[in-house]
Motif scaffolding. Structure first.
Motif, mmCIF file in Angstrom:
data_model
loop_
_atom_site.group_PDB
_atom_site.id
_atom_site.type_symbol
_atom_site.label_atom_id
_atom_site.label_comp_id
_atom_site.label_asym_id
_atom_site.label_seq_id
_atom_site.Cartn_x
_atom_site.Cartn_y
_atom_site.Cartn_z
ATOM 1 N N ASP A 159 -3.098 64.323 -72.754
ATOM 2 C CA ASP A 159 -3.649 65.520 -73.392
ATOM 3 C C ASP A 159 -3.444 66.755 -72.523
ATOM 4 O OD1 ASP A 159 -4.534 64.203 -75.639
ATOM 5 O OD2 ASP A 159 -6.506 63.768 -74.816
ATOM 6 N N VAL A 160 -3.575 66.584 -71.200
ATOM 7 C CA VAL A 160 -3.327 67.709 -70.294
ATOM 8 C C VAL A 160 -1.884 68.186 -70.436
ATOM 9 C CG1 VAL A 160 -3.280 68.425 -67.877
ATOM 10 C CG2 VAL A 160 -5.091 66.893 -68.675
ATOM 11 N N ALA A 161 -0.957 67.232 -70.533
ATOM 12 C CA ALA A 161 0.457 67.586 -70.688
ATOM 13 C C ALA A 161 0.695 68.300 -72.021
ATOM 14 C CB ALA A 161 1.322 66.333 -70.594
ATOM 15 N N TRP A 162 0.104 67.786 -73.129
ATOM 16 C CA TRP A 162 0.273 68.436 -74.435
ATOM 17 C C TRP A 162 -0.260 69.867 -74.398
ATOM 18 C CZ3 TRP A 162 3.721 65.720 -76.356
ATOM 19 C CH2 TRP A 162 3.631 64.339 -76.593
ATOM 20 N N ALA A 163 -1.442 70.049 -73.794
ATOM 21 C CA ALA A 163 -2.055 71.377 -73.749
ATOM 22 C C ALA A 163 -1.183 72.355 -72.967
ATOM 23 C CB ALA A 163 -3.449 71.295 -73.139
ATOM 24 N N LEU A 164 -0.650 71.904 -71.820
ATOM 25 C CA LEU A 164 0.207 72.780 -71.027
ATOM 26 C C LEU A 164 1.487 73.128 -71.782
ATOM 27 C CD1 LEU A 164 -0.166 71.172 -67.477
ATOM 28 C CD2 LEU A 164 -0.954 73.441 -68.190
ATOM 29 N N GLY A 165 2.047 72.147 -72.490
ATOM 30 C CA GLY A 165 3.263 72.410 -73.259
ATOM 31 C C GLY A 165 3.038 73.437 -74.352
ATOM 32 N N ILE A 166 1.911 73.309 -75.064
ATOM 33 C CA ILE A 166 1.594 74.268 -76.138
ATOM 34 C C ILE A 166 1.360 75.661 -75.558
ATOM 35 C CG2 ILE A 166 -0.126 74.866 -77.882
ATOM 36 C CD1 ILE A 166 -0.471 71.884 -78.401
ATOM 37 N N ALA A 167 0.726 75.722 -74.377
ATOM 38 C CA ALA A 167 0.453 77.019 -73.762
ATOM 39 C C ALA A 167 1.717 77.672 -73.206
ATOM 40 C CB ALA A 167 -0.574 76.846 -72.639
ATOM 41 N N LEU A 168 2.652 76.873 -72.689
ATOM 42 C CA LEU A 168 3.864 77.422 -72.071
ATOM 43 C C LEU A 168 4.918 77.840 -73.089
ATOM 44 C CD1 LEU A 168 4.332 74.949 -69.076
ATOM 45 C CD2 LEU A 168 3.927 77.414 -68.897
ATOM 46 N N THR A 169 4.929 77.210 -74.261
ATOM 47 C CA THR A 169 5.988 77.477 -75.237
ATOM 48 C C THR A 169 6.084 78.955 -75.640
ATOM 49 O OG1 THR A 169 5.962 75.218 -76.091
ATOM 50 C CG2 THR A 169 6.843 76.921 -77.545
ATOM 51 N N PRO A 170 4.986 79.626 -76.024
ATOM 52 C CA PRO A 170 5.130 81.047 -76.367
ATOM 53 C C PRO A 170 5.497 81.918 -75.180
ATOM 54 C CG PRO A 170 2.819 80.411 -76.379
ATOM 55 C CD PRO A 170 3.608 79.149 -76.255
ATOM 56 N N MET A 171 5.182 81.458 -73.963
ATOM 57 C CA MET A 171 5.579 82.211 -72.777
ATOM 58 C C MET A 171 7.099 82.212 -72.638
ATOM 59 S SD MET A 171 2.629 80.827 -70.157
ATOM 60 C CE MET A 171 3.062 81.923 -68.832
ATOM 61 N N PHE A 172 7.728 81.096 -72.974
ATOM 62 C CA PHE A 172 9.185 81.038 -72.957
ATOM 63 C C PHE A 172 9.776 81.890 -74.079
ATOM 64 C CE2 PHE A 172 13.104 79.337 -74.626
ATOM 65 C CZ PHE A 172 13.887 79.162 -73.500
ATOM 66 N N LEU A 173 9.251 81.739 -75.285
ATOM 67 C CA LEU A 173 9.805 82.439 -76.441
ATOM 68 C C LEU A 173 9.642 83.949 -76.339
ATOM 69 C CD1 LEU A 173 8.597 80.041 -79.283
ATOM 70 C CD2 LEU A 173 10.886 80.197 -78.288
ATOM 71 N N ALA A 174 8.613 84.407 -75.600
ATOM 72 C CA ALA A 174 8.436 85.849 -75.424
ATOM 73 C C ALA A 174 9.583 86.444 -74.612
ATOM 74 C CB ALA A 174 7.104 86.129 -74.726
ATOM 75 N N ARG A 175 10.185 85.655 -73.753
ATOM 76 C CA ARG A 175 11.281 86.147 -72.921
ATOM 77 C C ARG A 175 12.648 85.832 -73.524
ATOM 78 N NH1 ARG A 175 11.273 87.797 -67.661
ATOM 79 N NH2 ARG A 175 13.286 87.795 -66.601
ATOM 80 N N ARG A 176 12.777 84.632 -74.094
ATOM 81 C CA ARG A 176 14.039 84.220 -74.699
ATOM 82 C C ARG A 176 13.740 83.600 -76.064
ATOM 83 N NH1 ARG A 176 16.185 87.143 -71.908
ATOM 84 N NH2 ARG A 176 17.753 86.821 -70.290
ATOM 85 N N PRO A 177 13.838 84.364 -77.164
ATOM 86 C CA PRO A 177 13.524 83.827 -78.497
ATOM 87 C C PRO A 177 14.619 82.890 -78.998
ATOM 88 C CG PRO A 177 14.279 86.096 -78.668
ATOM 89 C CD PRO A 177 14.185 85.801 -77.197
ATOM 90 N N ARG A 178 14.723 81.736 -78.364
ATOM 91 C CA ARG A 178 15.749 80.746 -78.726
ATOM 92 C C ARG A 178 15.083 79.376 -78.898
ATOM 93 N NH1 ARG A 178 20.479 81.766 -74.403
ATOM 94 N NH2 ARG A 178 21.174 79.778 -75.270
#
Length: 316
Positions: A159-178
């Motif tokens: 669950d910790v891994a899922w939560a971190l993945g969900i939180a990090l995904t928009p951080m990536f997309l904000a810089r590179r929308p790919r």
């Protein structure tokens, strides 16, 4: 994509993941856990490869070091979450596993706060608590908690891994929308890591994968290639905590799919849990706009004032 369409995509992903729980249950005891993770994400990577290649060809710029770093971290969260969940589901009860898997809903706002310093809205915090309570009723029927097992601990770590993945995904997309490139990298890296771990710790037999081919294809093409990718695309438009709440409907769809496909029966408490999870999602989706309308112009800026820009997530 509008926010409404993004939320609809997340809802569809939750539906497909819920049915995938049935596929995972069918595969238990047939395909080893790490081998299952490796095979499903290898299939997902193959499905996404053409879209990722087309997106890369059209991209105006290549990944910089920060984008690569965050993409690798997200891929690691997918590997750790998938591997620990699959191993944990094989070594714990379905009751405990179903509830503990849903705990990432509460952990996601905490992960966002740790990574960005932004606290969740109060209505989101309330909805997270309601969703977790609904997951408890759905999985355990409101009964007494059982002593924690090793499998329970593994699912909590996932669950910790899922939560971190969900939180990090928009951080990536904000810089590179790919999103398609990110999805392909996640699947390829996760599949490669799982394959290495399976070769080191599990007996690898081709017959096992052939016996579990149908659930593997569903998990690889539908759950991974379609649903995970829809989640990544939609997270460019829906905040992480709200996205986690919508995705928590996965447990409701899993219960419905189990009732339809496996002839499992839903108790009254489990039905109440489904209703509570659904209510928590509706609270966030409809409650915020409704409160804003009830408060009227008190919170509305003057007509001459420009709209306040929403802060964007930044890469660490």
């Amino acid at each position: 994509m509008t926010r409404l369409r993004a939320d609809a995509a997340l809802l569809t992903a939750a539906l497909l993941w819920g049915v995938a729980f049935v596929a995972q249950r069918v595969a238990e005891g047939v395909v080893p856990p790490l081998g299952f993770v490796a095979a499903r994400f290898a299939i997902s990577a193959l499905v996404l490869a053409p879209l990722a290649a087309f997106e890369t060809w059209r991209a105006p710029a290549r990944f910089d070091a920060k984008a690569w770093r965050v993409a690798i971290w997200i891929s690691l969260t997918l590997f750790v979450g998938s591997a620990l969940q699959q191993i944990g589901l094989a070594t714990t009860t379905a009751t405990s596993g179903g509830f503990l898997t849903a705990c990432y809903v509460v952990l996601t706002p905490i992960a966002v706060w740790l990574l960005t310093g932004r606290l969740p809205r109060s209505i989101v915090a309330v909805a997270c608590v309601l969703s977790t309570a609904g997951a408890w009723l759905l999985a355990n029927g409101g009964g007494a908690a059982q002593p924690m097992s090793v499998g329970d601990g593994l699912i909590l770590l996932s669950d910790v891994a899922w939560a971190l993945g969900i939180a990090l995904t928009p951080m990536f997309l904000a810089r590179r929308p790919r999103p398609f490139t990110l999805a392909f990298l996640e699947y390829a890296i996760c599949g490669a890591l799982a394959a290495g771990a399976a070769a080191a710790f599990e007996p690898v037999r081709a017959g096992d994968f052939l016996a579990g081919l149908v659930p593997l294809l569903y998990a690889g093409i539908i759950s991974g290639g379609v649903a995970f990718t829809m989640q990544i695309v939609a997270q460019g438009y829906t905040p992480p905590a709200e996205a986690a709440l919508i995705l928590s409907l996965e447990s409701v769809f899993a219960a419905i799919a189990g009732a339809i496909l496996l002839a499992e029966r839903l108790s009254m408490a489990a039905t109440a849990g489904c209703a509570l999870i659904l209510s928590s999602v509706l609270l966030v989706e409809l409650g915020g706009p409704l409160l804003a309308r009830l408060r009227g112009g008190a919170l509305r800026p003057p007509a001459s004032a420009p709209p306040t820009a929403q802060p964007r997530l930044r890469l660490p």
